[in-house]
Design a protein around this motif. Structure first.
Motif, PDB file in Angstrom:
ATOM      1  N   PHE A  43       0.836  -1.199   0.000  1.00  0.00           N
ATOM      2  CA  PHE A  43       0.000   0.000   0.000  1.00  0.00           C
ATOM      3  C   PHE A  43       0.869   1.246   0.000  1.00  0.00           C
ATOM      4  N   ASP A  44       0.528   2.186  -0.894  1.00  0.00           N
ATOM      5  CA  ASP A  44       1.317   3.419  -1.033  1.00  0.00           C
ATOM      6  C   ASP A  44       0.391   4.633  -0.966  1.00  0.00           C
ATOM      7  N   LEU A  45      -0.077   4.954   0.241  1.00  0.00           N
ATOM      8  CA  LEU A  45      -0.863   6.142   0.563  1.00  0.00           C
ATOM      9  C   LEU A  45      -2.276   6.151  -0.004  1.00  0.00           C
ATOM     10  N   ASP A  46      -2.463   5.841  -1.294  1.00  0.00           N
ATOM     11  CA  ASP A  46      -3.812   5.835  -1.855  1.00  0.00           C
ATOM     12  C   ASP A  46      -4.038   4.680  -2.828  1.00  0.00           C
ATOM     13  N   HIS A  47      -3.046   3.784  -2.978  1.00  0.00           N
ATOM     14  CA  HIS A  47      -3.181   2.667  -3.905  1.00  0.00           C
ATOM     15  C   HIS A  47      -2.277   1.508  -3.474  1.00  0.00           C
TER      16      HIS A  47
END
Length: 300
Positions: A43-47
């Protein structure tokens, strides 16, 4: 469910990658990823970043294929996209480095705080808000004359966030005492003195009402840094309101809207929003416009 996935076009680590997003909520995205067996490290903040080898499987599980442009448009329209300029500073590694610079040798405390700030139920009160508050403090105190208790208070002020106004601040203050008081150096001396721990606790509790006394400069710094989002650009303020609404998604509109409007009206009627000279100059006018506009939308 509205989970979207773009085509695997992004090369890295010997393969191509897709982006998996939700245009409804981050909670929905985490739930889908968990069912698909995708770990939170992706997971990378929004995706979520997912490799090409899993693309067909995720589509079969219900992810809707779309192109990159439409994916970004839907994510932004939902108020879920974290803009590029905010991404590097909000990453865990960047925040971990800031914590180490603030309190060297207490990495385990920083790790626990970051775990808390990264809890999946947080839409607004997450690492982006922590980053914005710390960055706002730099604007308010560019020469860094404030005592260490001020940034420490910002690190702890929403460390506990279950949506219980008043109780969250009290529990966050208690957590600050529990984690900071036992820290000792190699010589056995406290890393954070008892008076400093008490001051951190006081400043965290102050964020329950944002009403520092006129001569409480440290309290004004913490309060203004915490509220700085109110004076942000209209598009960022709109994203903030959508993030707050998602944190209270369990509250029906007919309850949330008047309650939220009442809180905002109290802010407008309660005197200056910001208590420092810099905060007043930079954020007071746009904050009042943003808040008044939101009240009109809520009361409509």
């Amino acid at each position: 469910m509205t989970v979207l996935i773009d085509a695997p076009l992004w090369p890295a680590h010997g393969t191509l990658w897709s982006h998996l997003v939700s245009d409804l909520s981050v909670d929905e995205l985490h739930d889908f990823a968990a069912r698909a067996g995708i770990g939170r490290r992706a997971f990378d903040l929004d995706h979520y970043d997912v490799p090409e080898a899993r693309y067909a499987e995720l589509v079969a599980l219900g992810a809707v294929p779309t192109d990159r442009r439409e994916l970004l448009r839907r994510l932004a329209a939902a108020g879920l996209r974290v803009p590029g300029y905010a991404r590097p500073a909000a990453k865990r590694s960047a925040l971990a480095a800031r914590w180490e610079a603030l309190l060297p040798g207490a990495r385990h405390v920083g790790d626990e705080l970051l775990d808390r700030w990264s809890e999946p139920h947080r839409s607004y009160h997450g690492t982006e808000h922590l980053t914005h508050a710390l960055d706002s403090l730099v604007v308010l105190d560019p020469d860094r004359r404030a005592p260490r208790s001020v940034p420490l208070a910002l690190w702890f002020h929403d460390a506990v966030h279950d949506g219980a106004a008043g109780d969250d601040e009290a529990r966050s203050a208690a957590l600050a005492e529990d984690l900071l008081a036992p820290l000792t150096s190699s010589t056995g001396r406290p890393v954070v003195s008892a008076p400093e721990v008490a001051e951190v606790r006081r400043l965290v509790l102050l964020t329950a009402h944002h009403g520092p006394d006129p001569d409480d400069h440290e309290g004004a710094l913490v309060s203004d840094a915490d509220l700085a989002v109110l004076g942000s650009a209209p598009d960022r303020y709109l994203r903030y309101t959508e993030q707050v609404r998602r944190e209270y998604a369990h509250v029906p509109d007919e309850v949330f809207r008047p309650a939220r409007a009442s809180v905002l009206e109290q802010i407008l009627a309660g005197g200056p929003v910001f208590r420092t000279a810099v905060g007043t100059e930079r954020w007071e006018a746009p904050a009042r416009r943003n808040v008044a506009d939101e009240v009109r939308r809520l009361r409509a």
